[in-house]
Scaffold this active site. Structure first.
Site, short mmCIF file in Angstrom:
data_model
loop_
_atom_site.label_atom_id
_atom_site.label_comp_id
_atom_site.label_asym_id
_atom_site.label_seq_id
_atom_site.Cartn_x
_atom_site.Cartn_y
_atom_site.Cartn_z
N HIS A 59 0.84 -1.20 0.00
CA HIS A 59 0.00 0.00 0.00
C HIS A 59 0.88 1.25 0.00
CE1 HIS A 59 -3.17 -2.78 0.93
NE2 HIS A 59 -2.68 -3.05 2.12
N ARG A 109 -1.46 -4.75 -6.15
CA ARG A 109 -1.23 -6.20 -6.20
C ARG A 109 0.02 -6.45 -7.04
NH1 ARG A 109 -5.87 -7.87 -8.77
NH2 ARG A 109 -7.05 -7.66 -6.85
#
Length: 327
Positions: A105, A200
């Site tokens: 993140h 991802r």
């Protein structure tokens, strides 16, 4: 207008390719016929997935509406001044029947620049884990950007990841920038910044129900990753019965573990924050001026900042709960 009281919300259940059925069996959640329930968003202000009150006279109101109306009474004056009507934290239960993708993140600065959003620092508390279940947090060696890219391009990313065997009670703090993944066989509670920005980077060449490989975000992820190495990624803490035991404290949240078998008087006059309890085991009552609220196993409740003193009363032999606020 009646005063504020401990608030419960309707969970938002999400089907996931890696999800399972322990929301129902371990936490008593009723998600209907949803197959592979991977997440229960207990308390959310993420756009498009805003929680709705389920108890008392405010039932049917959204979390965002409540912050707009009650402001510092609900969240605390300092928190309202900093975040406005955006509730700052997201609370989830996650059931991994299969491995989640390896992801990272961005921090606040990068997320604001790219997505007009907050970054995502988070933590996990492991509720249940099958024997041998793993958690990935960080790398198993110090890496340069070029070394990382070499492993990634050759499909060997898992070789440089650090994995811990995990068991109930384990805690992992995941600051923005740390590569991480929940692996199969783990049920956990997650506390995080209000953000749904995820990059991802590796998904085991897995395909969805339509035969499509899931999208990766490696170009975006590269500038977000912290390549540093730690000797130990698991959070150490000690538990003292019948009082709050701090596990994680950062700029975004403080999370305590509360194991109690007798009544506890709580005084939050000096905190100036809402308090959230995620009830992991047992059953308890929150007794406050004007009433009480029963909290069942698997339920999450928001105690408004204006309720500065209240009493926690166990209704089973022992209760285990997470207690979260912002310092």
């Amino acid at each position: 207008m009646p005063g504020l009281y401990p608030l419960k919300f309707k969970p938002i259940f999400l089907e996931k390719i890696w999800g399972g059925n322990r929301m129902k069996s371990a936490l008593g959640k009723d998600y209907g016929t949803l197959p592979n329930c991977g997440e229960s968003w207990e308390l959310s202000a993420v756009e498009g997935s805003v929680s709705e009150v389920s108890n008392g006279f405010l039932a049917g109101n959204s979390l965002t509406e409540l912050v707009e109306i009650y402001m510092g009474e609900l969240v605390g004056d300092k928190i309202y001044k900093k975040y406005g009507i955006e509730f700052p934290l997201l609370f989830k239960f996650i059931d991994a029947q299969d491995n989640l993708s390896i992801q990272v993140h961005p921090n606040d600065e990068l997320a604001a620049e790219r997505h007009n959003a907050y970054g995502k620092t988070e933590m996990w508390y492991v509720i249940d884990a099958e024997k041998g279940a793993l958690i990935n947090s960080g790398f198993n060696r110090q890496l340069t950007r070029d070394q990382y890219l070499d492993y990634l391009k050759n499909g060997k990313l898992p070789e440089i990841l650090h994995y811990d065997k995990t068991m109930p009670g384990d805690v992992f703090f995941i600051p923005a920038g740390r590569v991480h993944a929940i692996c199969k066989g783990v049920l956990l509670a997650e506390i995080q910044q209000t953000s749904d920005v995820t990059y991802r980077i590796y998904d085991y060449d897995r395909k969805d129900a339509n035969g499509n490989v899931r999208e990766l975000h490696n170009d975006l992820a590269l500038d977000a990753i912290d390549f540093s190495y730690l000797d130990d990624y698991k959070t150490k803490y000690t538990v003292t019965e019948n009082q709050s035991s701090e596990m994680v404290s950062c700029d975004y949240f403080t999370t305590n573990l509360l194991k109690f078998s007798k009544e506890i008087d709580k005084d939050y006059n000096s905190v100036d924050s809402f308090i959230v309890y995620m009830n992991l085991d047992g059953r308890f009552a929150i007794e406050f001026e004007g009433g009480e609220e029963i909290v069942e196993k698997g339920e999450t409740v928001l105690v408004p900042a204006s309720l500065e003193t209240f009493n926690l009363k166990p209704l089973t032999q022992e209760v285990t709960a997470l207690e979260v606020y912002i310092k």
